[in-house]
Design an enzyme around this catalytic site. Structure first.
Site, mmCIF file in Angstrom:
data_model
loop_
_atom_site.group_PDB
_atom_site.id
_atom_site.type_symbol
_atom_site.label_atom_id
_atom_site.label_comp_id
_atom_site.label_asym_id
_atom_site.label_seq_id
_atom_site.Cartn_x
_atom_site.Cartn_y
_atom_site.Cartn_z
ATOM 1 N N CYS A 16 0.786 -1.125 0.065
ATOM 2 C CA CYS A 16 0.072 -0.038 -0.099
ATOM 3 C C CYS A 16 0.781 1.245 0.161
ATOM 4 O O CYS A 16 1.825 1.298 0.947
ATOM 5 C CB CYS A 16 -1.070 -0.105 1.201
ATOM 6 S SG CYS A 16 -2.141 -1.390 1.390
ATOM 7 N N ARG A 21 7.932 4.500 3.115
ATOM 8 C CA ARG A 21 7.884 3.012 3.987
ATOM 9 C C ARG A 21 9.424 2.468 3.451
ATOM 10 O O ARG A 21 9.449 1.559 2.676
ATOM 11 C CB ARG A 21 6.860 2.004 3.080
ATOM 12 C CG ARG A 21 5.535 2.623 3.404
ATOM 13 C CD ARG A 21 4.546 1.562 3.084
ATOM 14 N NE ARG A 21 4.290 0.592 3.870
ATOM 15 C CZ ARG A 21 3.528 -0.370 3.734
ATOM 16 N NH1 ARG A 21 2.659 -0.319 2.711
ATOM 17 N NH2 ARG A 21 3.400 -1.377 4.704
ATOM 18 N N PRO A 22 10.521 3.255 3.915
ATOM 19 C CA PRO A 22 11.788 2.659 3.625
ATOM 20 C C PRO A 22 12.083 1.289 4.129
ATOM 21 O O PRO A 22 11.429 0.729 5.193
ATOM 22 C CB PRO A 22 12.806 3.788 4.369
ATOM 23 C CG PRO A 22 11.790 4.079 5.730
ATOM 24 C CD PRO A 22 10.542 4.217 5.189
ATOM 25 N N ASP A 203 -2.512 0.694 11.823
ATOM 26 C CA ASP A 203 -3.491 0.232 10.663
ATOM 27 C C ASP A 203 -5.039 0.367 10.920
ATOM 28 O O ASP A 203 -5.862 0.206 10.016
ATOM 29 C CB ASP A 203 -3.272 -1.359 10.403
ATOM 30 C CG ASP A 203 -2.056 -1.844 9.452
ATOM 31 O OD1 ASP A 203 -1.555 -0.743 8.997
ATOM 32 O OD2 ASP A 203 -1.733 -2.701 9.478
#
Length: 322
Positions: A16, A21-22, A203
């Site tokens: 997503c 988001r490394p 989340d």
């Protein structure tokens, strides 16, 4: 790959797209364990010349990074992991590895020690219930001012959410593996800061946003894990939600929502749109159902069992793609 065959190649991960988001902590962990890792044209190449072993000190808790280190040494390696993630999913992986013969110490704490087995065994294992899926149904019941009983869940994994729902005025009862929830007609707004476990899960942040959009008064949300995770805001606004993003803090003025045509841009944004649509006046259409299918099993059937009027329609384009 490194543990089993000594080398591997993998492209940058997908998933997503709701912000940066490394994977730097993953690479750091493998290098700390003695692996050679090289990146070329968005592809990572890694190899080992000996059993992986070492001390991994993460810059911040990372679920995937912690699991990466655990798996890398599960077959013949050894590691101490500092600032390990404490999420239930990490602990569950640890219990599974123990069943296979791996020594894992410190589960549920920020420091883990793993000593791999020379050969992994086998067995039958039942994974923990999905706390995010359970939380989505609880928030759906709250948004529609309804009631729900969840069975085969882990209430202790839902502490942060259940506390917020009670803070909002709702009634909650829990047992060893069940949760009963009754909504009040006039819930109160609240502040949420999504953060690492045992804090409020990131989340569930888009989904609690949808719920709070239905609660009169002003609520506020920040996300320490993914500060820019607000892809759902524009779509909720189409349904009449009053949302204002200021300095990475989302301010919400709750009100009655209306049905609209919206699009899910990731799994949990989709979950939030479903919750909003269930509470809204009129019919809503949600595109991007493939995201929902990745995160929610039998969603249509379960919502219908709760009394929702919901149906899945495949577009001609989707049918052609099949």
């Amino acid at each position: 790959f490194l543990a089993r065959v000594g080398e591997g190649r993998i492209s940058l991960p997908g998933g997503c797209a709701f912000g940066a988001r490394p994977v730097d902590q993953h690479v750091k962990a493998l290098r700390a364990l003695g692996a050679e890792v090289v990146e070329e044209e968005n592809t990572f190449y890694a190899r080992r010349t000996r059993p992986l072993a070492g001390r991994v000190v993460f810059d911040l808790p990372t679920v995937g990074g912690t699991e990466q280190a655990m798996l890398a040494v599960a077959l013949g390696g050894e590691a101490t992991v500092v600032q390990a993630a404490m999420e239930p999913e990490v602990e569950d992986l640890g219990h599974f590895l123990r069943m296979l013969g791996v020594e894992v110490h410190g589960l549920g704490s920020p420091i883990l020690h793993i000593r791999g087995a020379r050969q992994l065994g086998g067995g039958t294992y039942r994974i923990i219930p999905d706390r995010i899926e359970a939380g989505t149904y609880l928030l759906a019941a709250a948004a529609t001012r309804g009631s729900i009983t969840l069975r085969e869940v882990r209430p202790d994994h839902l502490d942060a959410l259940l506390d917020k729902l009670q803070q909002s005025g709702h009634r909650v009862e829990v047992g060893k593996d069940w949760v009963r929830f009754w909504a009040v007609p006039d819930p109160k707004p609240f502040f949420v800061e999504a953060r690492e476990y045992p804090g409020f899960p990131t989340d569930l942040q888009p989904i609690v946003t949808a719920y709070l959009a239905t609660v009169p008064g002003q609520s506020a949300i920040t996300d320490r894990v993914y500060p820019d995770r607000f892809t759902h805001v524009g779509e909720l606004a189409r349904m009449g939600a009053e949302l204002y993003l200021r300095d990475r803090t989302l301010l919400i003025n709750g009100k009655r929502l209306r049905g609209a045509q919206v699009k899910a841009l990731d799994i949990r944004a989709g979950g939030g749109l479903v919750v909003a649509a269930l509470s809204a006046e009129g019919v809503s259409e949600i595109e991007g159902v493939y995201f929902l299918e990745r995160g929610y099993e039998h969603l249509e059937e379960r919502l219908k069992a709760l009394g929702a009027r919901v149906g899945l329609e495949e577009t001609p384009l989707a049918l052609a793609a099949d």
